[in-house]
Scaffold this active site. Structure first.
Site, PDB file in Angstrom:
ATOM      1  N   HIS C  46      54.848  23.869  17.957  1.00 31.48           N
ATOM      2  CA  HIS C  46      53.748  23.334  17.162  1.00 31.48           C
ATOM      3  C   HIS C  46      54.133  23.177  15.687  1.00 31.48           C
ATOM      4  O   HIS C  46      53.841  22.171  15.059  1.00 31.48           O
ATOM      5  CB  HIS C  46      52.540  24.259  17.311  1.00 31.48           C
ATOM      6  CG  HIS C  46      51.363  23.851  16.505  1.00 31.48           C
ATOM      7  ND1 HIS C  46      50.577  22.775  16.846  1.00 31.48           N
ATOM      8  CD2 HIS C  46      50.855  24.348  15.348  1.00 31.48           C
ATOM      9  CE1 HIS C  46      49.622  22.635  15.944  1.00 31.48           C
ATOM     10  NE2 HIS C  46      49.773  23.569  15.024  1.00 31.48           N
ATOM     11  N   HIS C  95      43.848  18.850  18.192  1.00 31.13           N
ATOM     12  CA  HIS C  95      43.315  20.205  18.367  1.00 31.13           C
ATOM     13  C   HIS C  95      42.894  20.362  19.814  1.00 31.13           C
ATOM     14  O   HIS C  95      41.786  20.796  20.123  1.00 31.13           O
ATOM     15  CB  HIS C  95      42.159  20.473  17.392  1.00 31.13           C
ATOM     16  CG  HIS C  95      42.288  21.775  16.692  1.00 31.13           C
ATOM     17  ND1 HIS C  95      41.279  22.677  16.558  1.00 31.13           N
ATOM     18  CD2 HIS C  95      43.361  22.347  16.083  1.00 31.13           C
ATOM     19  CE1 HIS C  95      41.712  23.744  15.903  1.00 31.13           C
ATOM     20  NE2 HIS C  95      42.957  23.559  15.602  1.00 31.13           N
TER      21      HIS C  95
END
Ligand SMILES: Nc1ncnc2c1ncn2[C@@H]1O[C@H](COP(=O)(O)OP(=O)(O)O)[C@@H](O)[C@H]1O
Ligand SMILES: [Mg+2]
Lengths: 89, 236, 747, 89
Positions: C46, C95
């Site tokens: 990430h 998200h």
């Protein structure tokens, strides 16, 4: 079997470890600023009062929990469900 | 003597700059953005409580801002007849500070609604509506989650001419489809007994420039033009 | 999860054994637990893009190759110079995973995060966009729940912070049922000076490091855990898996930050996101070639007894780190005081190039500032999935129901119907800039107050097309999204993307990513569109069926319009006007709504992109705009061009007489002609008197333009030139278009 | 005098005339789900749990009532305030 009517009060709140911006703001920007410094803690949540028929108090509680889950009234990932009071009507 | 307007900036206000833009650049009246803790009534001829989410609208829309010192200052203006307008969150604040009667509850649909609606002018005698025609229908957008007007004293409100706007169709009818949030009697805006203070859920500052209006109208200007004119007459 | 040995104890980390060895090598010793936590998170996929970075190198260096690009990939947001002294920043982010678990707070904190990224550039966030993916709504309470609360989370957060959500996109497809996609984009506007005031670097030794915003709590701490004992007294179950956003505090942070930047005393700015304080301080100093000394106990914590590990790695929302010039510290702190924001001066920069964090007397972090950003990269294997041949070979069955029924089914289908249910919940007008509002056009158009300039923004991609062909699908996404801004009269200025794919360790999944990147790269280089930022989200897969989501390389385009009179809108304006189609229709029903809605097919031949032709059409359109020849424009998208025509009729309740006799020069079947989703087509409304001029220009630009009908005042579409006559009532079509989502969502 | 910490739970509900759309929605959803016909009534509201110091339970209640009135924690036009529980901590 005869069913009994219960009145159940519940609250749905953020988990204790999670933040509660609503309560934080009430405490900081309202209570503290207006001189209510006796207040040491505030938590907020949603309140529901539900009347239902069930065989027993136990069953009534079970049903409420299941209902809140089924209807996605609360999400166990972030919230907790508290049964505050169970009264026979 | 130049006229001075204040737009009060509460923490969480978000239509504050929009109101300042319209008053300064469109209406052309000297307007300042004033942080709520610094607001002094003596410096201003009129005041705008803008839209937004003061203090996050936590607990209940407008309730925490209603306790701001700015409202004590504004109360002085209320008493001596200077014009006060609460738009959207500003309306909620005026209600919670008891400048205006009633309550603003969560929309019937439980959803935030952002949409252009029509409102009909019921009382065109107030400080903010005297340039409008009675029963004129204005196109103005709403954007709120808690705008369902409620009072337990509708009769008195009506008898005292305190209902200023009602949601209606474009042709002025009160069908339920024209009522976006379930407000009692389609009420969109009200005023105090003296008519120098009004509050409404729709946003006149978003309807003051043709470029932003679906039909090229500028009905929002009427509010601010009325306000300026009202101040000029008072000063004179 | 890997077990490694840290000073004699077993510790669980996300990183591999080799990475752990590399950490030791970098430091020349064993890391402390706090340092290890930092490396573990900063070297995660990430934060470090370790799988994607090698591939993303394909993209042009936008900052170098385009003079109006002020900040390109690698910064918190892309920034372009739009003239008149203004800078425009924008970025998109995913998200997905938090939202799949807790749609409301997951989506809300997604908005919170993207706002912070824009704020970091020193400019005011002025718009949000939200491309979303869910499973089908019909008969699916789980999808309904996710959809309802994702939208509410975005609404509550965006509305409260006063940033209008001006556009977005939603697709429903089975592959997103358990792993929904929540991408969020934000646009910021400021002066070029504002932007220059606030680099995300601490390049000057001797400046103060100030933390401002909400308190640091135990929420959102993940990563390293001791295998043998718990890190804190709290058990995993007690920890909130998802953070709670606080839009009110965020709004205050926005105002306080912008006012602080205006003082001129801020020398650097960074938001606290993934990796918390560790990431912020190391990136500020690492990128600035400085070092810093941080006193951890100065940080204001939300709860007592937090360890240094927890304080450094907490991802509590709503915090910003400032690098402040010493002479301006008081001034900046006064701004924070005015807004009643909590803040703490937590340290000072120096020229050591080392990040030192002290917990009281104890030195808990002592690493070269750049070390955390030097993650190893991986070359992932890629392989074209075997199932594709079979899928691509699927044939369209013979039409079984009549065309009128098909069109009605399509306009009411989840992926084509109106998304008003969504954008009504968004304040899309706050800021008094929204000129073309949600649902009114192909893109959201905002004015820049004080100029005669307008920006147009749109986001999306077709996941079904990408599933069949990620290379052409990504290009097709660019054609469509550029088409959306062009339809409103804008020129595309720059692009950011958000790559949503499955597990990169699976060669088939990585292939999708790889081909999509190649597609974006080829298209953007040829059409001269700078890629100024992006985000990669891997590991999107359905936990239940263990299959990846359909590849979704979301594309966001920002365009510029000079002059109010040059904004073009979608609705038909006048009966009697001509309806023209730009571009030819090919037999490209693969991945179309027609295939999935009517025939329950996912395969077939998907659309492909011919860049030369696309460019010619765009240039042709610009020429028509210049000559004021266009009354309305709408690009053709899902469902084919009849859907496009119907949408153009809706607002002013017009109808259309359509005659396709001259248009079917490729000899297509009725369903191919009507429902193919060939990309890059536009339906335009023009005056009959200009027809000759338009045809001449079309020849000059070598563009295919055909008159397919006229606008009429009766709200009805009639179509001739097919094997059957088709008549559609516009009021009924509109009713179908509007009611699908409300009917599914409000029981 | 030594002060005692109390935990006080309160709910704020709409008066019936002001309606209760949250509860109405829950009830409608329950009907749609079927199988929940035991539930006869639902009311919703806001929930706050406040910790404060006071000399006695009486005083704690007094303080809360005064605070809620003074600060208009509830809007008397439309809401009812209920003190649900007062517990010593
Ligand atoms: N998730 C969303 N958020 C906000 N607006 C949306 C969303 N989805 C769709 N819209 C709006 O609805 C309109 C139509 O969207 P879409 O059908 O995707 O456009 P297109 O015509 O390009 O196919 C656009 O104005 C778009 O911005
Ligand atoms: Mg489009």
């Amino acid at each position: 079997m005869a069913q009994i009517e219960f009145e159940i009060e519940i609250s749905l709140e953020n988990k204790p470890a999670a933040r509660d911006p609503v309560a934080e703001t009430i405490q900081r920007d309202l209570l503290a600023k207006k001189g209510y410094d006796q207040v040491s803690k505030v938590r907020s949540g949603q309140y529901l009062r539900i009347n239902l028929l069930a065989d027993s108090e136990e069953k009534a509680k079970e049903l409420i929990t299941k209902m809140c889950n089924d209807l996605r009234i609360f999400n166990p990932v972030t919230q907790i469900l508290n049964i505050i009071n169970v009264n026979k009507v | 003597m130049t006229i001075k307007i204040a737009v009060i900036q509460f923490p969480g206000a978000n239509c504050d700059l929009d109101a300042v833009h319209v008053l300064n650049d469109v209406i052309g009246v000297e307007t300042s953005l004033v942080w709520h803790n610094y607001f002094k009534e003596a410096d201003f001829d009129g005041v705008v409580l803008p839209g937004g989410f003061s203090f996050g609208d936590y607990l209940r829309a407008g309730i925490i801002a209603a306790h701001s010192p700015a409202l004590d200052e504004a109360r002085v203006m209320l008493k001596d007849g200077r014009p006060i307008i609460g738009i959207c969150n500003g309306f909620q604040i005026l209600i919670e500070a008891e400048f205006l009667p009633g309550a603003l509850l969560q929309n019937e649909s439980l959803k935030f609604i952002c949409k252009w609606v029509n409102i009909k002018v019921i009382n065109n005698k107030t400080a903010f509506t005297h340039k409008m025609k009675q029963n004129e229908v204005l196109a103005i957008p709403i954007a709120h989650g808690e705008g369902r007007y409620f009072t337990d004293n509708l009769k008195e409100l009506e008898e005292n001419d305190q209902v200023v706007f009602r949601y209606s169709t474009e042709t002025g009818n009160y069908e339920s489809a024209a009522n976006p949030n379930g407000s009692l009697d389609n009420i969109a805006g009200i005023c105090n007994l003296e008519q120098n203070c009004i509050g409404l859920m729709p946003h006149p500052e978003r309807a003051s420039e043709a470029i932003l209006s679906p039909k090229g109208t500028e009905h929002g200007r009427l509010f601010f033009d009325s306000m300026v004119e009202f101040i000029k007459r008072r000063i004179r | 999860m890997t077990k490694v040995n840290l000073s004699g104890e077993e510790v669980n980390v996300e990183m591999t054994k080799e990475e752990f060895e590399k950490v030791k090598e970098l430091l020349n010793r064993e890391p402390t637990i706090t340092e290890l936590g930092g490396f573990d998170i900063m070297w995660s996929e990430h934060c470090s893009y370790k799988s994607s970075r090698p591939k993303l190198k394909l993209f042009e260096d936008a900052e170098k190759d385009y003079d109006y690009v002020l900040a390109g990939p690698g910064q918190d947001a892309g920034v372009i110079d739009i003239g008149d002294g203004y800078a425009l920043a924008f970025r998109i982010e995913s998200h997905n995973h938090p939202s799949a678990i807790e749609p409301y707070h997951g989506a809300a904190t997604g908005i919170g995060g993207i706002i912070r990224d824009i704020l970091c550039m020193g400019v005011r966030p002025i718009a949000l966009l939200d491309p979303l993916r869910f499973g089908h709504l019909e008969g699916n309470p789980h999808s309904q729940w996710l959809f309802k609360y994702v939208v509410k989370g975005i609404a509550d957060y965006g509305n409260c912070t006063g940033i209008p959500t001006i556009g977005g996109e939603v697709e429903f497809d089975r592959s997103f049922e358990n792993n929904c996609l929540v991408n969020v984009a934000c646009i910021g506007l400021g002066t070029i000076e504002d932007f220059e005031h606030a680099p995300s670097r601490a390049y000057n030794p001797g400046d103060y490091v100030v933390l401002m915003g909400g308190s640091t709590g135990r929420d959102g701490i993940h990563g390293v855990t001791f295998a043998s004992r718990t890190l804190t007294e709290m058990s995993e179950a007690d920890r909130p898996a998802v953070q709670i956003g606080d839009p009110f505090t965020k709004k205050m942070i926005i105002e306080a930050t912008l006012e602080a930047v205006k003082t001129g005393y801020v020398r650097g700015l960074k938001d606290l996101g993934g990796g918390g304080l560790t990431c912020a301080t190391s990136e500020l100093t690492g990128d600035g070639n400085t070092g810093a000394k941080i006193e951890l106990r100065k940080v204001f914590t939300g709860e007592p007894g937090m360890t240094s590990y927890e304080i450094m790695l907490s991802e509590s929302q709503e915090r910003m780190a400032f690098i402040v010039k010493p002479e301006g510290l008081e001034t900046v702190l006064d701004v924070f005081k005015k807004y009643e924001m909590t803040f703490a001066v937590i340290g000072k920069t120096d020229d050591s190039k080392v990040l030192k964090v002290y917990d009281g007397e104890e030195l808990v972090v002592n690493i070269p500032a750049k070390a955390l950003s030097e993650s190893p990269t991986f070359r992932r294997a890629e392989k074209r999935p075997d199932y594709l041949d079979h899928l691509l070979a699927q044939k369209t069955p013979e039409p079984t129901i009549n065309l009128e029924e098909v069109i009605k089914k399509l306009i009411a289908s989840e992926n084509i119907c109106s998304k008003e249910w969504v954008y009504r919940q968004y304040d899309h007008e706050v800021g008094v800039r929204s000129v073309v509002k949600c649902g009114e056009g192909d893109s959201g158009v905002l004015r820049i107050i004080g100029t005669d300039k307008f920006i147009s923004a749109s986001v999306g991609v077709n996941s079904k097309h990408c599933y069949l062909d990620p290379y052409e699908g990504a290009k097709g996404g660019l054609v469509e999204i550029c088409g959306n801004v062009i339809a409103n009269g804008a020129k595309p200025m720059a692009m950011v993307n958000c790559c949503n794919f499955g597990n990169p360790e699976i060669p088939e999944s990585f292939w999708y990513f790889s081909k999509s990147v190649e597609g974006m790269n080829d298209f953007c280089r040829k059409l001269r569109i700078p890629i100024v930022g992006g985000n990669v989200s891997f590991y999107n897969e359905d936990e239940v069926s263990k299959t990846a989501i359909k590849a979704t390389p979301q594309i966001m385009i920002v365009g510029l319009i000079q002059g109010y009179e040059n904004i073009i809108t979608l609705p038909f304006k006048q009966s009697g006007n001509d309806i023209l189609i730009i571009g030819e229709t090919k037999a490209e029903l693969g991945g179309s709504e027609y295939h999935s809605v009517i025939h329950k097919l996912e395969g077939g031949t998907p659309p492909s992109v011919d860049e030369e032709k696309i460019l010619a059409r765009w240039n042709f359109l610009y020429e028509l705009y210049q000559n004021k020849l266009i009354k309305a424009n709408h690009d053709v998208n899902k469902g084919g061009f009849i859907i496009t025509v119907a949408e153009m009729c809706f607002k002013n309740k017009f109808g259309a007489d359509i005659d396709l006799t001259g248009y079917n020069f490729n000899n297509l079947r009725d369903d191919e002609l009507l429902f193919s989703e060939t990309v890059g087509r536009f339906i335009i409304e023009t005056s009959p008197k200009d027809f000759g001029k338009i045809v001449d220009l079309a020849k000059m630009f070598k563009v295919s333009v055909n008159k397919i009908g006229v606008v009429k005042s009766k709200p009805e579409i009639s179509i001739r030139g097919l094997s059957q006559i088709v008549n559609l009532n516009i009021n009924q079509m509109k009713q179908l278009y509007d009611s699908t989502i409300p009917n599914l969502m409000e029981i």
